[in-house]
Design an enzyme around this catalytic site. Structure first.
Site, short mmCIF file in Angstrom:
data_model
loop_
_atom_site.label_atom_id
_atom_site.label_comp_id
_atom_site.label_asym_id
_atom_site.label_seq_id
_atom_site.Cartn_x
_atom_site.Cartn_y
_atom_site.Cartn_z
N PRO A 109 0.83 -1.21 0.00
CA PRO A 109 0.00 0.00 0.00
C PRO A 109 0.87 1.26 0.00
CG PRO A 109 -0.72 -1.59 1.68
CD PRO A 109 0.59 -2.07 1.15
N GLY A 111 2.41 4.52 1.07
CA GLY A 111 2.62 5.12 2.37
C GLY A 111 2.95 4.13 3.47
N CYS A 112 3.03 2.82 3.13
CA CYS A 112 3.31 1.84 4.18
C CYS A 112 4.75 1.91 4.64
CB CYS A 112 3.00 0.43 3.69
SG CYS A 112 4.14 -0.17 2.41
N GLY A 113 5.63 2.43 3.81
CA GLY A 113 7.02 2.59 4.20
C GLY A 113 7.88 1.38 3.90
N LEU A 114 7.26 0.26 3.54
CA LEU A 114 8.04 -0.95 3.30
C LEU A 114 8.98 -0.81 2.11
CD1 LEU A 114 5.37 -3.72 3.97
CD2 LEU A 114 7.26 -3.02 5.43
#
Length: 277
Positions: A109, A111-114
């Site tokens: 997703p 904005g998840c930062g992963l």
């Protein structure tokens, strides 16, 4: 087959020389988008010089971890798209499946930062060990390697604007050279050329015309060379990576002078080493 693209073109210029203004031409290197596609999906786009693209594809695929062995590439097709070139690489089925799986895992997703975490870890991935070996370099061979590379840079002689990467084998001299507007690209192309020629990285020395960042250490380690020579200085992270890899790092090679940052015991100096007070 590689499209017939010129590596350099002549452009008009207005030059001031010794107080005199003259109209003329200057050769400048080409720089265009080069896309690497695997299984019909674009993996990366590099701004690069449109030359030696098959070598580029092999070297990029290896140093970026897409493949672990050149035999995993079934075919390479270079397609001219007008404003850029698409290098379409066909991989063996198990490798292609693994790459697709890795793409799915990285897609999350917004904005998840992963993805950012993945990118940082990839940039700071452990460097492959090059181990030890019998190869030692005399100081005059270091000087000769850098001098020979400079003399063999035909594109840079025309443009004065591209980097070079060479593979130097003691007793044989410079056996491969590649040039590009990007220093990483030049090294990737060299890796591809060395591997395609059936040479072993452990038997020679990588020499480059650029500064030494950590990516240059990572790529050289994947090729398997225990020596990396450069005309400019290294970063601290590059020195740490070379230590981790077991690689001898020689930089700031200017004329007959140079500086050794790691594993200096592999260098044969003409005299004793003096400590600076």
């Amino acid at each position: 087959m590689t499209p017939e693209r010129l590596a350099a073109v002549a452009v008009p210029e207005l030059a001031l020389r010794a107080g005199v203004v003259r109209r003329g031409e200057r050769a400048v290197p080409e720089e265009i988008p080069i896309a690497f596609s695997y299984g019909g999906t674009t993996h990366a786009v590099m701004m690069a010089t449109p030359a030696d693209l098959e070598d580029f594809a092999v070297g990029f695929s290896l140093t970026e971890g897409v493949i672990s062995d050149p035999a995993e590439i079934i075919g390479i097709e270079v397609v001219d798209e007008g404003r850029g070139i698409d290098v379409q690489v066909t991989l063996a089925d198990p490798v292609a499946d693994a790459l697709r799986s890795r793409r799915r895992q990285m897609a999350g997703p917004v904005g998840c930062g992963l993805c950012g975490i993945e990118s940082i870890e990839q940039a700071l991935r452990p460097v492959r060990s090059v181990g030890d070996g019998n190869l030692r370099l005399r100081s005059e061979e270091i000087v000769d390697a850098v001098r020979t590379l400079g003399g063999a840079q035909h594109l840079n002689r025309r443009t004065h604007a591209v980097h070079g990467a060479g593979f130097y084998v003691p007793g044989k001299g410079l056996v491969a050279i590649r040039e590009d507007v990007g220093r990483h690209n030049a090294l990737d192309k060299l890796c591809g050329a060395v591997i395609t020629a059936g040479l072993r990285g452990a038997d020679g020395v990588v020499v480059v015309t650029s500064r030494l960042s950590v990516e240059m250490i990572q790529k050289t380690a994947i090729l398997g060379s225990r020596f990396l020579l450069a005309v400019s200085a290294p970063t601290r992270l590059a020195i740490e990576a070379a230590e981790q890899a077991g690689m001898t790092l020689v930089a700031v090679v200017r004329g007959e002078d140079f500086e050794v940052f790691t594993y200096a015991d592999r260098i044969l100096f003409p005299g004793a080493v003096a400590d600076v007070a």
